[in-house]
Design an enzyme around this catalytic site. Sequence first.
Site, short mmCIF file in Angstrom:
data_model
loop_
_atom_site.label_atom_id
_atom_site.label_comp_id
_atom_site.label_asym_id
_atom_site.label_seq_id
_atom_site.Cartn_x
_atom_site.Cartn_y
_atom_site.Cartn_z
CG HIS A 86 37.02 39.16 20.20
ND1 HIS A 86 38.12 39.95 19.92
CD2 HIS A 86 35.97 39.78 19.63
CE1 HIS A 86 37.73 41.00 19.23
NE2 HIS A 86 36.43 40.93 19.04
CD GLU A 89 34.36 40.07 15.63
OE1 GLU A 89 33.55 41.01 15.69
OE2 GLU A 89 35.17 39.82 16.53
N GLY A 146 33.13 49.21 18.43
CA GLY A 146 33.07 50.66 18.70
C GLY A 146 31.68 51.27 18.58
CG ASN A 155 33.08 42.62 22.15
OD1 ASN A 155 33.17 42.85 23.36
ND2 ASN A 155 34.06 42.07 21.45
CB SER A 173 35.19 48.78 10.71
OG SER A 173 36.47 48.88 11.34
CE LYS A 196 36.09 44.86 20.23
NZ LYS A 196 36.98 45.03 19.10
CD GLU A 203 39.73 43.10 20.41
OE1 GLU A 203 39.00 43.07 21.41
OE2 GLU A 203 39.46 43.75 19.37
N GLY A 230 38.28 47.52 14.51
CA GLY A 230 38.74 48.78 15.11
C GLY A 230 39.55 49.65 14.18
P1 13P Z 1 34.83 47.17 15.84
O1 13P Z 1 33.37 47.18 15.49
O2 13P Z 1 35.21 48.24 16.82
O3 13P Z 1 35.70 47.11 14.63
O4 13P Z 1 35.09 45.79 16.64
C1 13P Z 1 34.60 44.60 16.11
C2 13P Z 1 34.73 43.54 17.11
O5 13P Z 1 35.83 43.13 17.45
C3 13P Z 1 33.50 43.00 17.72
O6 13P Z 1 33.76 41.86 18.47
#
Ligand code: 13P
Length: 251
Positions: free
Chosen positions: A95, A167, A235, A9, A213, A11, A97, A173
């Site tokens: 998601h 998640e 990330g 992802n 993460s 983002k 977010e 993150g």
């Molecule tokens: P990270 O791997 O950056 O923690 O993000 C996870 C995520 O939100 C994937 O959708």
Amino acid sequence: MRKPFIAGNWKMNTDRAGAVDLAGGLVGRLKDVETVDMAVCPPHVYLDAVAKALNSSNIALGAQNVYFEPKGAFTGEISCKMLKDVCCTYVIIGHSERRHKIGETDELINKKISAAITSGLLPIFCVGELLEQREAGKTAQVVTEQIKEGLAGLSAEKVLAVTIAYEPVWAIGTGVNATPDQAQDVHAMIRELLADMYDNSLAGQMRIQYGGSAKPANTAELMACPDVDGLLVGGASLKADDFATMIKTVA
Ligand code: 13P
């Protein structure tokens, strides 16, 4: 046997040239992988460019969001048909977010999942608790509600199109992933819930990804959990070497 599924992802990251480079770099590194399903989910505006860079490879394309209405006066929204038109196979829905920063509700997420499946897209349906919910011992309750409401009204046949991504919001993150035991506990709970809502055979077929993460250093231990069937990577998916290493670790 559930085939592992690793998705990136991206983002709201990359630019056009960077997105094309990243996709091209993955194609080269991963061309021999057959035992893992793979996808990348770039920002909407780069889907077309990334589709071309993926060039019908073994890496599928996914979007990060979709709207449930088929067309019309919905300024700024993107339909399922548009995503199909630019070669998307998957779409991330719900998601954290979007839930917590944009304000998406379970009801909206349910409409999106249903519309995506009807259009032939494969939803990656995200669920997960906030830190305060975990600390209050409410993880199972929160995730159960998100899944029941997100999948409400979906037949068994339709729900088989869904990958669930667990998640935990506190792990996204932050560099602090859920431990394998924490991930396995929730994944097993989700599978039991699916067995209750549908049946054992369906629950045994559905893939549940972990996200939060995930990186090369923790891929093997997370994927060793019996109910962790893949990863949704933020990330670390922005670096071709890291993402390819994770996939090769699983393959
Ligand atoms: P990270 O791997 O950056 O923690 O993000 C996870 C995520 O939100 C994937 O959708």
